[in-house]
Design a protein around this motif. Structure first.
Motif, short mmCIF file in Angstrom:
data_model
loop_
_atom_site.label_atom_id
_atom_site.label_comp_id
_atom_site.label_asym_id
_atom_site.label_seq_id
_atom_site.Cartn_x
_atom_site.Cartn_y
_atom_site.Cartn_z
N UNK A 224 -66.63 -60.73 -84.84
CA UNK A 224 -66.94 -59.31 -84.61
C UNK A 224 -68.20 -59.11 -83.77
N UNK A 225 -68.38 -59.96 -82.78
CA UNK A 225 -69.52 -59.84 -81.87
C UNK A 225 -69.09 -59.05 -80.64
N UNK A 226 -69.94 -58.15 -80.19
CA UNK A 226 -69.64 -57.33 -79.03
C UNK A 226 -69.33 -58.22 -77.82
N UNK A 227 -68.14 -58.06 -77.21
CA UNK A 227 -67.77 -58.90 -76.06
C UNK A 227 -68.79 -58.84 -74.92
N UNK A 228 -69.45 -57.71 -74.76
CA UNK A 228 -70.43 -57.58 -73.68
C UNK A 228 -71.60 -58.53 -73.89
N UNK A 229 -71.94 -58.82 -75.14
CA UNK A 229 -73.01 -59.78 -75.40
C UNK A 229 -72.62 -61.17 -74.92
N UNK A 234 -73.18 -65.33 -70.49
CA UNK A 234 -72.65 -66.25 -69.49
C UNK A 234 -73.35 -66.14 -68.14
N UNK A 235 -74.09 -65.05 -67.94
CA UNK A 235 -74.82 -64.91 -66.68
C UNK A 235 -76.33 -64.94 -66.89
N UNK A 236 -76.73 -65.28 -68.10
CA UNK A 236 -78.16 -65.37 -68.41
C UNK A 236 -78.64 -66.79 -68.11
N UNK A 237 -79.52 -66.98 -67.12
CA UNK A 237 -79.96 -68.35 -66.77
C UNK A 237 -80.71 -69.04 -67.89
N UNK A 238 -81.31 -68.27 -68.79
CA UNK A 238 -82.05 -68.89 -69.90
C UNK A 238 -81.11 -69.55 -70.90
N UNK A 239 -79.83 -69.18 -70.88
CA UNK A 239 -78.86 -69.74 -71.83
C UNK A 239 -77.96 -70.78 -71.18
N UNK A 240 -78.24 -71.11 -69.93
CA UNK A 240 -77.43 -72.11 -69.22
C UNK A 240 -77.72 -73.53 -69.77
N UNK A 241 -76.72 -74.44 -69.71
CA UNK A 241 -75.38 -74.19 -69.16
C UNK A 241 -74.43 -73.69 -70.23
#
Length: 283
Positions: A224-229, A234-241
């Motif tokens: 039940x997590x917001x899909x937008x999150x 996926x486009x946040x460089x801090x969370x890559x890869x």
């Protein structure tokens, strides 16, 4: 090198590669290097390798076609059987964790959905491994190919089992699902596109989008997590890869390897011509 020698060495290297994860696990278990919960860790490791070898066995048909190298087909059976053996080890370690109480194991399989689908995948892989011999192929004839279509639902169930078992962090399962999408879309593509760079590029993009969709759907429906999150992550460089990025990189590496393979002959011929010019004196 003769074709027979090539196949011999390819099979030998494959066999060694297939045994290495088991040997590494056995050594780590023996040396008490599996952490505080060694049985659980061993269960996860054998399950992970089952999925890896399943994907590898499915990848050999595209690889043979894209690289145009027939010897690759000679190792498909070994990798498929290895996937079944690692799945069997995965199950046996779980049974060991249940103190070899088969009644408890049966009740758990019937009660827990992820165990039910995992056990179903195991039975499919066992059937495929047992009937993988030339003798069974002759006995079953046309039915042999129909039976071995079970590899596809077995892979789907194994990856779904991987997702559920992963619980809160489905990164590796998402990568596996994205790569599986690559392999399936390749089989559905027009034959003309399968070996072209355009087709491989489309596959890389499609599999990447598939990985994003798998991750969004999983976290959206199950957690039940917001899909937008998830999309933002996926486009946040801090969370890559992110898993989708890993799938994209795998697709790009595949294109690079194909390019290198296809141009290796030209490079060799060019080098040979230059060598001849330097070593043979002209009159």
């Amino acid at each position: 090198m003769s074709p027979k020698r090539i196949v011999f060495w390819l099979r030998l290297v494959t066999l060694i590669g297939l045994c290495l994860p088991a040997l590494d696990l056995a050594w780590r278990w023996y040396s008490d290097d599996l952490g505080a919960r060694p049985v659980t860790e061993a269960t996860h490791i054998t399950g992970d390798w089952t999925v890896v070898f399943l994907l590898c066995s499915l990848a050999l048909t595209p690889a043979r076609s894209v690289f145009n190298w027939m010897p690759l087909i000679q190792i498909r059976r070994r990798i498929g059987v290895a996937a079944a053996l690692y799945a069997g080890a995965h199950f046996l370690i779980y049974v060991y964790d249940q103190k070899w109480d088969l009644i408890v194991v049966a009740l758990e399989i019937a009660k827990r959905f992820y165990l039910t689908i995992g056990f179903t995948a195991l039975l499919m892989l066992a059937a495929l491994a047992i009937t993988s011999t030339d003798g069974w192929q002759k006995r079953l004839r046309a039915n042999w190919k129909r039976l071995h279509w079970l590899i596809y639902p077995a892979a789907v169930l194994a990856i779904l089992h991987f997702f559920i078992q992963s619980k809160n962090n489905v990164g590796e399962a998402t990568v596996a699902a994205g790569l599986f999408a690559w392999l399936m879309v390749w089989r559905w593509m027009p034959a003309k596109l399968r070996t072209r760079y355009l087709g491989l590029a489309l596959l890389a993009v499609t599999a990447t989008l598939g990985a994003v969709i798998f991750e969004v759907v999983w976290y959206g429906l199950v957690k039940n997590i917001d899909p937008m999150r998830i999309l933002a992550a996926n486009i946040d460089p801090d969370l890559a890869p992110r898993p989708a990025l890993k799938v994209l990189l795998a697709g790009l590496v595949a294109i690079l390897l194909v390019a290198v393979w296809r141009n290796a002959g030209s490079v060799k011929r060019l080098w040979t011509k230059r060598y001849i010019r330097k070593t043979i004196p002209t009159s």
